[in-house]
Design a protein around this motif. Structure first.
Motif, short mmCIF file in Angstrom:
data_model
loop_
_atom_site.label_atom_id
_atom_site.label_comp_id
_atom_site.label_asym_id
_atom_site.label_seq_id
_atom_site.Cartn_x
_atom_site.Cartn_y
_atom_site.Cartn_z
N LEU A 1 0.83 -1.21 0.00
CA LEU A 1 0.00 0.00 0.00
C LEU A 1 0.86 1.25 0.00
CD1 LEU A 1 -2.60 -1.05 2.74
CD2 LEU A 1 -2.95 -1.08 0.26
N THR A 2 0.41 2.28 -0.69
CA THR A 2 1.07 3.58 -0.61
C THR A 2 0.82 4.18 0.77
OG1 THR A 2 -0.87 4.79 -1.39
CG2 THR A 2 0.63 3.91 -3.08
N LYS A 3 1.54 5.24 1.10
CA LYS A 3 1.36 5.88 2.40
C LYS A 3 -0.07 6.37 2.57
CE LYS A 3 6.14 7.40 3.19
NZ LYS A 3 7.02 8.57 3.41
N GLN A 4 -0.63 6.91 1.49
CA GLN A 4 -2.00 7.41 1.56
C GLN A 4 -3.00 6.26 1.77
OE1 GLN A 4 0.21 8.18 -0.79
NE2 GLN A 4 0.56 10.38 -0.49
N GLU A 5 -2.79 5.16 1.02
CA GLU A 5 -3.68 4.01 1.16
C GLU A 5 -3.56 3.39 2.54
OE1 GLU A 5 -3.75 2.39 -3.48
OE2 GLU A 5 -2.15 1.76 -2.11
N GLN B 1 -6.40 2.98 5.52
CA GLN B 1 -6.74 1.70 6.15
C GLN B 1 -6.67 1.80 7.67
OE1 GLN B 1 -8.03 -0.89 4.90
NE2 GLN B 1 -6.97 -1.75 3.17
N ILE B 2 -5.61 2.46 8.16
CA ILE B 2 -5.37 2.52 9.60
C ILE B 2 -6.35 3.46 10.30
CG2 ILE B 2 -3.70 3.21 11.38
CD1 ILE B 2 -1.49 2.20 9.52
N THR B 3 -6.68 4.57 9.65
CA THR B 3 -7.57 5.56 10.28
C THR B 3 -9.02 5.39 9.87
OG1 THR B 3 -7.16 7.15 8.50
CG2 THR B 3 -5.70 7.24 10.42
N LEU C 1 0.14 -7.42 12.80
CA LEU C 1 -1.32 -7.28 12.75
C LEU C 1 -1.73 -7.03 11.31
CD1 LEU C 1 -4.10 -6.88 14.22
CD2 LEU C 1 -3.56 -4.43 14.26
N CYS C 2 -2.68 -7.83 10.80
CA CYS C 2 -3.13 -7.69 9.41
C CYS C 2 -4.64 -7.48 9.36
CB CYS C 2 -2.78 -8.95 8.61
SG CYS C 2 -1.03 -9.32 8.60
N ILE D 1 -0.55 -5.90 6.08
CA ILE D 1 0.05 -5.67 7.40
C ILE D 1 -0.22 -4.23 7.83
CG2 ILE D 1 2.20 -5.64 8.72
CD1 ILE D 1 3.31 -7.71 6.74
N LEU D 2 -0.83 -4.08 9.01
CA LEU D 2 -1.19 -2.76 9.53
C LEU D 2 -0.23 -2.27 10.61
CD1 LEU D 2 -5.06 -3.29 9.93
CD2 LEU D 2 -3.86 -2.25 7.98
#
Length: 671
Positions: free
Chosen positions: A56-60, A64-66, A96-97, A103-104
């Motif tokens: 994933l890109t930083k934006q993607e 996902q995380i937020t 953690l996925c 992977i998150l």
């Protein structure tokens, strides 16, 4: 737990080499879930010698995380930190996925994390599903939806064979898998307890996710309830079953003078008395009431205040009474509303419908069945047949009869005002809008029936809004933000063929089927036989009585009326009779008092072809007149009734009264 040994690992390596080269081999010693995973990896065209993944890109990753995984990351982080504190320095790390295998979050020894990045591209944002990484504890765990430990040569890709991985799925509050927790280390450090640690951690994570969701749902519902209660124009108290105040809106505080008093948690009777009699005061809240007039006494005042009070029980999840909602409305507001809708009452019932014909009997029977249902009704009929009278009769015989009956002619509303007329508007919704806003006809019809006459004339854009009301039983005023529930019976009517209108794209098909639940066809006047005479007599006599006149109707008139087509139906007949009454001289209504077009299309004074003209001095329902009619028509009862201007039902009653055997006059079986 499977026994991992170096011998097993060597045999696995040999089997793996044969498998990737599609060579025959005895693979029966391999764990079934591992062998099936190898087969899936090969189906996914995973290269066993080259790493393939998507990152994933930083934006993607941030999304996902937020976004949808924010709560998962928030809860899992603390569990990962606690678990890492137990394995710190042992060469293990935790991943953690999400449910797709991305992977998150990673926690672990720096050395092995860096080694994993270099050799296996194990970085935050990488995808570890079987589609990209072949057999591994993350991807295989998510595929099988159960915990699994993969070791050394069991991995499908060569670069992963130096590791042991223990993965367990994480379940969300709705029971769906939302991710996976994995513990990775050197394959030489494999231990069955590692998988147990992962399972224990995800069990705690899942339970906390459920708890947080429940708490957030409670908070959200509470916030929504607060907003709803505060937007109500009535004063509202939410009580538990012991009459203790749980919540109260600012309107109630203001109207009852409780603005600065601490009342939450106290019984409502400490501040408000519903009657001077203490016994009656205690019983007031024990039963549901609707807009009951009540004199309210505040605890620190002897001056009564007049309110309309409604008490409704709140039903809990176990279908038992869980509390009470008490609503106070100022009496003057109720009276104002009553005055505004005082004209919206039905005047007609089924007994108001003048008829003797069989088609009308059938129609009324069907209408009475419709009245007992709460389904939408569509009344079909030509203009002037009395569709609104039928609608009012259905309303008056229904469970909505105590509510208002509001009729709207959809074809008469100005196009730009249809929406505001039907749904109302909030203050300031548009230029010229009233300062206080205005309820629409649907709101005013709450608890009653709304009759949409000429529904076929409704603009298509308003049809969309009407469809939403039918589906949700809620309306939103123009300029409003919150839906308002309405409890209404909807009856529509039209003189158009709506099926054809649907084909021509002039009427929405989905709206047609929503409205056409119970269809009522109102017969044309010309198809109602003797009803023409019965209605004509009724219209003349009712108007004559209001003018203190004693009017006799010339028999020739009925013959003329019976032979007219009546394109305007009952409305045309009523207007014709009123006109005749207005222009007649004396107290006898004669053919010359009828419009010229009726005299041209009807029967002349010479009478029916092949018959003798009426004898003016003889009553048309006398024995002599009836026998004369039977002779003139060859015993045809239908033609005799038309000849005499009587209904067939009346004819049979006269046969019985005068003991007339009509069979002896028959020349034909046409009857």
């Amino acid at each position: 737990m499977f026994n991992f040994t170096s011998g097993y690992n060597d045999l696995l390596h040999e089997a793996w080499q044969q498998f990737i080269n599609y060579e025959p081999f005895d693979y029966s010693f391999i764990r079934p879930e591992i062998l099936e995973s190898w087969k899936r990896s090969r189906t996914f065209s995973v290269d066993p010698f080259h790493l393939k993944t998507t990152i994933l890109t930083k934006q993607e990753l941030m999304k996902q995380i937020t976004g949808e995984n924010a709560l998962l990351v928030e809860v899992a982080q603390s569990y990962m930190e606690k678990l890492y504190s137990c394995v710190k320095g042992s060469g293990f790390y935790l991943l953690l996925c999400d449910r797709e295998g991305y992977i998150l979050h990673i926690v672990g020894d720096r050395e092995i994390i860096e080694h994993g990045e270099a050799t296996s591209r194990l970085v935050v944002g990488a995808n570890r599903s079987e589609q990209f990484a072949g057999t591994n504890a993350i991807g295989t765990c998510l595929e099988l939806m159960k915990p699994i430990q993969t070791w050394g040569e069991e991995h499908y890709i060569k670069a992963h064979k130096n590791y042991t991985c223990s993965g367990a799925p994480i379940y969300g509050a709705d029971g769906e898998i939302i991710g996976c927790l994995n513990i990775t280390g050197r394959y030489t450090q494999v231990h069955p307890h590692t998988l147990g640690m992962a399972i224990s951690a995800v069990d705690g994570i899942s339970k906390e996710l459920i708890l947080k969701k429940v708490n957030r749902d409670i908070l959200r519902v509470s916030c929504q309830r607060n907003r709803i209660i505060e937007t109500m124009t009535s004063g509202l108290f939410l009580l538990n079953m012991e009459d203790e105040i749980i919540q109260v809106n600012s309107t109630a505080r203001k109207m009852l003078g409780l603005k600065n008093r601490n009342i939450i948690g106290k019984t409502i009777s400490e501040f408000i008395h519903f009657n001077e009699d203490p016994e009656e005061n205690r019983s007031f809240l024990q039963y549901e009431t609707y807009n009951k007039d009540a004199q309210i006494y505040l605890s620190d005042s002897t001056i009564p205040m007049n309110f309309n009070v409604s008490v409704n029980f709140v039903i809990g999840g176990n279908d038992e009474k869980d509390g009470k909602l008490v609503r106070f409305t100022e009496a003057k507001k109720i009276n104002s509303l009553v005055n505004r809708i005082s004209g919206f009452k039905s005047k007609f019932t089924f007994t108001s419908i003048i008829h003797e014909s069989e088609p009308m009997e059938i129609m009324i029977r069907n209408s009475k069945k419709a009245a007992k249902s709460s389904s939408n009704v569509l009344i079909l009929g030509e203009s002037g047949t009395g569709k609104e009278m039928i609608a009012q009769s259905i309303h008056g015989d229904s469970s909505y009869s105590n509510g208002p009956f509001i009729a709207i002619n959809c074809g008469a509303l100005p196009k730009g005002l249809v929406e505001s007329e039907l749904f109302g508007y909030e203050k300031g919704a548009f230029t010229g809008a009233g300062k206080e806003g205005n309820p629409g006809k649907f709101e005013l019809a709450d608890g009653g029936t709304i009759f949409l006459d000429e529904i076929g004339e409704m603009p298509l854009d308003v049809q969309v809004l009407l469809l939403r009301v039918l589906e949700t039983r809620e309306i939103v005023r123009i300029g409003g933000k919150h839906p308002r529930p309405v409890d209404i019976r909807i009856i529509a009517a039209t003189n158009r063929d709506l099926r054809e209108e649907v084909k021509e794209k002039n009427f929405r098909e989905d709206l047609f089927y929503r409205l056409n639940v119970f269809s009522i066809k109102v017969p044309r006047l010309k198809d109602r036989g003797g009803d023409i005479k019965v209605l004509a007599e009724y219209f003349i006599q009712s108007r004559a009585e209001s003018r203190n006149l004693d009017v006799e109707i010339s028999p020739e008139i009925f013959s003329i009326l019976m032979n007219h087509e009546w394109p305007g139906n009952v409305r045309e007949l009523e207007n014709t009779m009123e006109r005749a009454l207005n222009i007649m001289d004396g107290n006898i209504l004669k053919p010359e008092h009828l419009p010229d077009y009726l005299l041209k299309s009807g029967i002349s004074e010479a009478g029916l072809p092949g018959t003798q003209p009426y004898v003016k001095s003889r009553k048309r329902d006398s024995r002599e007149s009836i026998e004369e009619g039977l002779r003139a028509t060859g015993g045809n009862i239908k033609k005799t009734a038309e000849y005499l201007g009587l209904s067939r039902r009346t004819m049979y009653r006269k046969f019985e009264k005068y003991k007339i055997n009509y069979e002896v006059y028959r020349e034909t079986e046409a009857d």
